[in-house]
Write a protein that holds these residues in place. Sequence first.
Motif, PDB file in Angstrom:
ATOM      1  N   ALA A  45       0.868  -1.181   0.000  1.00 20.15           N
ATOM      2  CA  ALA A  45       0.000   0.000   0.000  1.00 20.15           C
ATOM      3  C   ALA A  45       0.900   1.225   0.000  1.00 20.15           C
ATOM      4  N   LEU A  46       0.707   2.098  -0.965  1.00 21.99           N
ATOM      5  CA  LEU A  46       1.452   3.347  -1.056  1.00 21.99           C
ATOM      6  C   LEU A  46       0.506   4.462  -0.624  1.00 21.99           C
ATOM      7  N   VAL A  47       0.843   5.140   0.448  1.00 23.38           N
ATOM      8  CA  VAL A  47      -0.074   6.122   1.024  1.00 23.38           C
ATOM      9  C   VAL A  47       0.595   7.482   1.177  1.00 23.38           C
ATOM     10  N   GLY A  48      -0.239   8.514   1.168  1.00 20.55           N
ATOM     11  CA  GLY A  48       0.222   9.874   1.384  1.00 20.55           C
ATOM     12  C   GLY A  48      -0.847  10.853   0.969  1.00 20.55           C
ATOM     13  N   PRO A  49      -0.700  12.102   1.361  1.00 18.60           N
ATOM     14  CA  PRO A  49      -1.692  13.123   1.014  1.00 18.60           C
ATOM     15  C   PRO A  49      -1.809  13.311  -0.497  1.00 18.60           C
ATOM     16  N   ALA A  50      -2.904  13.919  -0.909  1.00 18.71           N
ATOM     17  CA  ALA A  50      -3.092  14.242  -2.321  1.00 18.71           C
ATOM     18  C   ALA A  50      -1.969  15.156  -2.785  1.00 18.71           C
ATOM     19  N   GLY A  51      -1.509  14.943  -4.016  1.00 18.47           N
ATOM     20  CA  GLY A  51      -0.501  15.811  -4.599  1.00 18.47           C
ATOM     21  C   GLY A  51       0.930  15.476  -4.244  1.00 18.47           C
ATOM     22  N   THR A  52       1.167  14.290  -3.668  1.00 21.32           N
ATOM     23  CA  THR A  52       2.529  13.937  -3.267  1.00 21.32           C
ATOM     24  C   THR A  52       3.242  13.033  -4.274  1.00 21.32           C
ATOM     25  N   GLY A  53       2.583  12.693  -5.375  1.00 22.37           N
ATOM     26  CA  GLY A  53       3.235  11.912  -6.418  1.00 22.37           C
ATOM     27  C   GLY A  53       2.891  10.441  -6.459  1.00 22.37           C
ATOM     28  N   LYS A  54       1.911  10.005  -5.664  1.00 19.72           N
ATOM     29  CA  LYS A  54       1.539   8.590  -5.664  1.00 19.72           C
ATOM     30  C   LYS A  54       1.143   8.117  -7.053  1.00 19.72           C
ATOM     31  N   THR A  55       0.257   8.847  -7.703  1.00 19.14           N
ATOM     32  CA  THR A  55      -0.222   8.441  -9.021  1.00 19.14           C
ATOM     33  C   THR A  55       0.926   8.391 -10.013  1.00 19.14           C
ATOM     34  N   HIS A  56       1.795   9.355  -9.985  1.00 22.91           N
ATOM     35  CA  HIS A  56       2.937   9.360 -10.890  1.00 22.91           C
ATOM     36  C   HIS A  56       3.761   8.079 -10.708  1.00 22.91           C
ATOM     37  N   LEU A  57       4.102   7.771  -9.468  1.00 27.27           N
ATOM     38  CA  LEU A  57       4.926   6.597  -9.203  1.00 27.27           C
ATOM     39  C   LEU A  57       4.236   5.295  -9.573  1.00 27.27           C
ATOM     40  N   VAL A  58       2.968   5.162  -9.219  1.00 21.31           N
ATOM     41  CA  VAL A  58       2.298   3.877  -9.473  1.00 21.31           C
ATOM     42  C   VAL A  58       1.965   3.690 -10.948  1.00 21.31           C
ATOM     43  N   ARG A  59       1.733   4.783 -11.673  1.00 20.73           N
ATOM     44  CA  ARG A  59       1.499   4.634 -13.115  1.00 20.73           C
ATOM     45  C   ARG A  59       2.780   4.188 -13.818  1.00 20.73           C
ATOM     46  N   ASP A  60       3.923   4.688 -13.354  1.00 23.72           N
ATOM     47  CA  ASP A  60       5.195   4.216 -13.897  1.00 23.72           C
ATOM     48  C   ASP A  60       5.367   2.732 -13.577  1.00 23.72           C
ATOM     49  N   TRP A  61       5.089   2.332 -12.336  1.00 23.84           N
ATOM     50  CA  TRP A  61       5.184   0.920 -11.942  1.00 23.84           C
ATOM     51  C   TRP A  61       4.260   0.067 -12.797  1.00 23.84           C
ATOM     52  N   ALA A  62       3.037   0.523 -12.993  1.00 29.75           N
ATOM     53  CA  ALA A  62       2.067  -0.240 -13.788  1.00 29.75           C
ATOM     54  C   ALA A  62       2.549  -0.415 -15.227  1.00 29.75           C
ATOM     55  N   ALA A  63       3.136   0.618 -15.803  1.00 32.04           N
ATOM     56  CA  ALA A  63       3.643   0.531 -17.178  1.00 32.04           C
ATOM     57  C   ALA A  63       4.812  -0.451 -17.253  1.00 32.04           C
TER      58      ALA A  63
END
Length: 151
Positions: A45-63
Amino acid sequence: MPRQFRLPLTAPPRWDRESFASSPTNLEALESLDAWPAWPEGRLALVGPAGTGKTHLVRDWAARTGAVTIEATSTGNDPLDLAALRGRPLLVEDADRRSEGDLVDDETLFHLINMAGVDGGSLLLTGRLAPVAWAAAVPDLRSRLNALTVA
């Protein structure tokens, strides 16, 4: 008077690691994602407030991993085909806000967590809060959320 024209010069978002600004504050997240597929029980589980880069990191991982991406807050969907997802890397975005959508209810999340680590499958969840703070009406889901590895 001359008139200046606005040009639509917006670039599409980039989700690759090279365009991510790494720093000591997100080192744990980067190291945890890079440890895949050796996550405990295939789950993270990758957690943190909105705007901290979670989506950026996980989309790279998913790709990089060929993961199936599931938006937990989406609506108007057919139920997930869990059998078709078995053994695959899975990304569930905004898992803590799944009640806002109709795709990932408590029972579905319970099954997704149980499938992680089986037949080569893995599960990456994102949320603003740690999984111990997520709502869970299914008692067995509560125990699975409490046991997740968190970065």
